[in-house]
Design an enzyme around this catalytic site. Structure first.
Site, PDB file in Angstrom:
ATOM      1  N   CYS A 191       0.796  -1.229   0.000  1.00 13.81           N
ATOM      2  CA  CYS A 191       0.000   0.000   0.000  1.00 13.81           C
ATOM      3  C   CYS A 191       0.831   1.283   0.000  1.00 13.81           C
ATOM      4  O   CYS A 191       0.516   2.195  -0.761  1.00 13.81           O
ATOM      5  CB  CYS A 191      -1.061  -0.006   1.092  1.00 13.81           C
TER       6      CYS A 191
ATOM      7  N   ARG B  41       7.654 -10.897   5.117  1.00 15.24           N
ATOM      8  CA  ARG B  41       7.388 -10.688   6.541  1.00 15.24           C
ATOM      9  C   ARG B  41       8.137 -11.759   7.313  1.00 15.24           C
ATOM     10  O   ARG B  41       8.044 -12.940   6.965  1.00 15.24           O
ATOM     11  CB  ARG B  41       5.878 -10.789   6.816  1.00 15.24           C
TER      12      ARG B  41
ATOM     13  N   GLN C  39       0.801 -11.039  -3.094  1.00 11.90           N
ATOM     14  CA  GLN C  39      -0.624 -10.753  -2.945  1.00 11.90           C
ATOM     15  C   GLN C  39      -1.206 -10.343  -4.295  1.00 11.90           C
ATOM     16  O   GLN C  39      -0.552  -9.635  -5.057  1.00 11.90           O
ATOM     17  CB  GLN C  39      -0.814  -9.581  -1.973  1.00 11.90           C
TER      18      GLN C  39
ATOM     19  N   ASP D  75      -2.911  -7.953  -5.088  1.00 14.90           N
ATOM     20  CA  ASP D  75      -3.242  -6.753  -4.330  1.00 14.90           C
ATOM     21  C   ASP D  75      -3.780  -5.653  -5.229  1.00 14.90           C
ATOM     22  O   ASP D  75      -3.468  -5.602  -6.418  1.00 14.90           O
ATOM     23  CB  ASP D  75      -1.958  -6.249  -3.645  1.00 14.90           C
TER      24      ASP D  75
ATOM     25  N   LYS E 283     -12.150  -4.606   8.357  1.00 10.64           N
ATOM     26  CA  LYS E 283     -12.016  -5.413   7.152  1.00 10.64           C
ATOM     27  C   LYS E 283     -13.098  -6.482   7.067  1.00 10.64           C
ATOM     28  O   LYS E 283     -13.722  -6.842   8.072  1.00 10.64           O
ATOM     29  CB  LYS E 283     -10.636  -6.062   7.107  1.00 10.64           C
TER      30      LYS E 283
ATOM     31  N   HIS F  70      -8.246  -1.464   0.537  1.00  8.93           N
ATOM     32  CA  HIS F  70      -7.226  -2.479   0.255  1.00  8.93           C
ATOM     33  C   HIS F  70      -7.993  -3.760  -0.027  1.00  8.93           C
ATOM     34  O   HIS F  70      -8.892  -4.100   0.736  1.00  8.93           O
ATOM     35  CB  HIS F  70      -6.324  -2.749   1.469  1.00  8.93           C
TER      36      HIS F  70
END
Length: 667
Positions: free
Chosen positions: A339, A368, A386, A388, A473, A521
């Site tokens: 993002c 991560r 992702q 994304d 979310k 997102h």
RNA sequence: GCCAGCGUAGCUUCAAUCGGCAGAGCACCGCAUUCGUAAUGCGGGGGUUGUGGGUUCGACUCCCACCGCUGGCUCCA
């Protein structure tokens, strides 16, 4: 006087205090004997529960055939297990022992740790206890007396729990069975004899009250059923799950590998796995194009300051790869999120309301540093991609955009035969300092989520404390073909990263003044790694034709037909199929067997007969059956139709009872 | 990261008695066979028993550390 309403609509009146057991006796001796528990105005109680003396209640007597009694019995079995452990071990301190989806567990602190080798001995002792068929007796005590009892029993966890977790309870209950006395809310079955079949499943560590900073206990998992055959079929389903393990199938089918030298949690996509991933990415990209997304690309690293600004670094530094140090004031992070990069694309120039919604999409790879104990195959990794995208839109567009994201996610899941899922709305926990942004934004965002879900008539459940730090979310929790749940796609509303304190995003509105956009997102698949890991298990490695790494294998009957086989192979290749051929000097049966085991959807058998007729004999893997000879063209048409429909011909269906381990917290 | 367990050939198929010569099946390679819908036969190569250290005349086996994996816990932007 008490009026008891029964499920058949009849009523019974009682002048004095009664229990469900008395009610069952009134109805009939058979029922009284079979009664294990009761449902009182929607709550499960024991058959010795004292019903109110006045008023009116709805009561249903529960027997072995009611699913609610299974949970009650399993909880009783947890007591039996604890009792057995206390008979066999010294210094046993009991913590919690609740029922979970697929069974039960009990947490212990022990002088000497239990290992799986101890299971047979514990199970033997449990069998002895069950044979005695002693009753579970409920005892109610005042707080003071309860604390005193637990002190005398040297059950320090129970003492703590009464004083803290149960601070507002006036009286507390215990259940006694023989020498075993345990603080417990209940209910329990009348006696241990009804436990038909049980098995200890595993032993694991668990923190007291789930708190990592507190003492680690040993958790003993078990399961129980009324009938031996139910236990057997439960174990068979676990075995089925084991056979579908994507880590095993991934190796056997050469989809992916993991090398300790490259690093734990880092996926190496083998060619066959890469085919599947590539096809899924193409599929998603075509949907993105259709839905007005614009592809972007961003780098895999970014300066530390970028993530300090976004807030990720302060919140997640523990689970990020350490910064790459160049100069003193020049540090880079491997990107843990896409993002911030997408935001910088938005910020590259002033934006007009006419451009919104702006939808920026990228298959973005992020890293991560998950704790070592968390890593598992493809489903929990340290590097993943992702599917994304970030949508920048006006406040007014939020609902429509959110709806569009939900729609796309539903479409994608459906296309892959994942039609069984639920939606979980993750909202902020009240009074937590884990979140950024003003409370008003949160309220607004959470409200929008609820309104859209309602307007779509979509079922959802709200979970407090499950929000991202920047916004609420909606997670898609998918149930696979053997009943396990996986969190895959997600849509997140974000009023915070665009804010003044973060990236200070703006657009110029029709009124020619700056306004703040809202961000969404979203990732319908979540991560390619996890999604494909789940797909491998869902399909048991047998991918539908449109995704299969090898769609057709040409099998020659003997080496005499190799030349014709090569012609067929070439034809298939030129018509866009992923094809391989087996020209070994093996018998046909052996080639078929290998292709079946390698889960190739179609086999084209070619021999001299076929060569003369210009045909192929088509064999279908799913049905394990010869469909007969047909012209190559008609065989190809048939397969092409199946591919273009993205047909999912078969997934195993069943329920392993391996769903999320939601606990109902008996104590 | 924490708790428990595991680590023998490419294989999550596994053997090796009490501490006493590391051995099969499948896969792979070679030869023979030329076969019609789930395993053709014969032969061959392949191992520092996860790594390092220790105990011992002798270690796959016992002990210690590390690495990796498994099941959980905690975490999951």
């Amino acid at each position: 006087m008490l009026t008891v309403r029964l499920p058949d609509g009849s009523e019974k009146n009682f002048a004095h205090s009664v229990t469900p057991r008395h009610v069952a006796e009134e109805i009939g001796p058979r029922l009284a004997k079979a009664a294990l528990a009761a449902e009182l105005d929607g709550a499960t109680v024991g058959i010795d529960f004292a019903l109110p003396e006045e008023g009116s209640v709805a009561l249903r007597i529960l027997t072995k055939s009611d699913p609610e009694s299974l949970a009650v019995m399993r909880h009783s079995c947890a007591h039996v297990m604890a009792r057995a452990v206390m008979r066999l071990r010294t210094g046993v301190r009991l913590a919690f022992g609740p029922t979970i989806d697929a069974g039960f567990y009990y947490d212990f602190d022990l002088d000497e740790p239990i290992s799986e080798d101890d299971f047979p001995q514990i199970e033997e002792e449990m069998r002895r206890i069950i044979e005695l068929d002693e009753p579970f007796e409920r005892i109610e005590e005042t707080r003071e007396k309860s604390v005193q009892i637990c002190r005398e029993l040297e059950q320090t966890f129970k003492v703590e729990h009464i004083q803290e977790g149960l601070a507002n309870h006036e009286t507390l209950s215990f259940y006694q069975q023989g020498e075993f006395l345990d603080l417990c809310r209940g209910p329990h079955v009348p006696s241990a004899g009804v436990i038909g079949a049980f098995k200890l499943v595993s032993v694991a560590g668990a923190y007291w009250k789930g708190d990592q900073s507190r003492q680690q206990l040993q958790r003993l998992y078990g399961t129980a059923f009324f009938r031996q055959q139910d236990l057997k079929s439960h174990l068979e389903t676990i075995e089925e799950a084991r056979k579908r393990d994507h880590r095993v199938l991934g190796k056997r089918l050469e989809l992916f590998s993991i090398s300790p030298l490259v690093g734990s949690g880092l996926i190496l996509w083998q060619p066959k796995g890469a085919v599947i991933r590539g096809l899924l990415e193409e599929f998603v990209k075509s949907e993105l194009q259709r839905r007005g997304y614009q592809p972007v690309y961003t780098p895999n690293v970014g300066r530390v300051e970028l993530y300090e600004k976004s807030g990720h670094y302060p919140y997640y530094s523990d689970s990020m790869f350490a910064p790459i140090m160049m100069e003193q004031d020049e540090q880079y992070m491997l990107k843990p999120m896409n993002c911030p990069h997408h935001i910088m694309i938005y910020k590259a120039r002033p934006r007009s309301y006419r451009e919104l919604p702006l939808r920026l999409a990228e298959f973005g790879t992020v890293y991560r540093y998950e704790q070592s104990g968390e890593l598992s195959g493809m489903t929990r990794v340290r590097g993943f991609t992702q599917d994304d995208a970030h949508i920048f839109c006006t406040e007014d567009q939020v609902a429509d955009e959110f709806r569009g994201c939900i729609d796309m996610t539903q479409f994608v899941l459906k296309s892959l035969g994942l039609e069984n899922y639920r939606v979980r709305l993750g909202f902020r926990a009240p009074d937590s300092d884990k979140y950024v942004g003003p409370e008003a934004s949160w309220e607004r965002a959470q409200q929008s989520l609820v309104e859209v879900c309602d307007s779509l008539g979509m079922a959802y459940e709200v979970e407090l404390g499950e929000a991202a730090f920047y916004g609420p979310k909606a997670d898609f929790v998918v149930t696979d073909c053997i009943g396990r749940e996986w969190q895959l796609g997600t849509v997140q509303l974000d009023y915070n990263l665009p804010s003044k304190d973060r990236f200070d995003l703006e657009y110029i509105g029709s009124d020619n003044t700056p306004h703040r956009p809202v961000m969404i997102h979203r990732a319908p698949l979540g991560s390619m790694e996890r999604f494909i890991g789940v797909l491998i298990e869902h399909f048991g490695g047998a991918f539908p034709l449109w995704l299969a790494p090898e769609q057709v294998r040409v099998l020659t009957v003997s080496e005499k037909s190799e030349e014709y086989g090569r012609e067929v192979e070439e034809q298939l290749q030129s018509r866009g199929f992923r094809v391989a051929a087996d020209y070994r000097a093996e018998k046909l049966g052996a080639k078929i067997r290998d292709a079946q085991l390698e889960l190739v959807p179609y086999m084209f058998v070619v021999g001299e007969r076929d060569r003369e007729a210009g045909a192929v004999s088509v064999r279908d893997r799913v049905e394990s059956r010869n469909l007969g000879a047909m012209s190559l063209d008609s065989a190809i048409d048939r397969l092409q139709a199946e591919v273009s429909q993205r047909l999912v011909r078969r997934t195993f269906s069943g329920d392993a009872g391996l769903g999320e381990r939601g606990t109902s917290n008996e104590y």
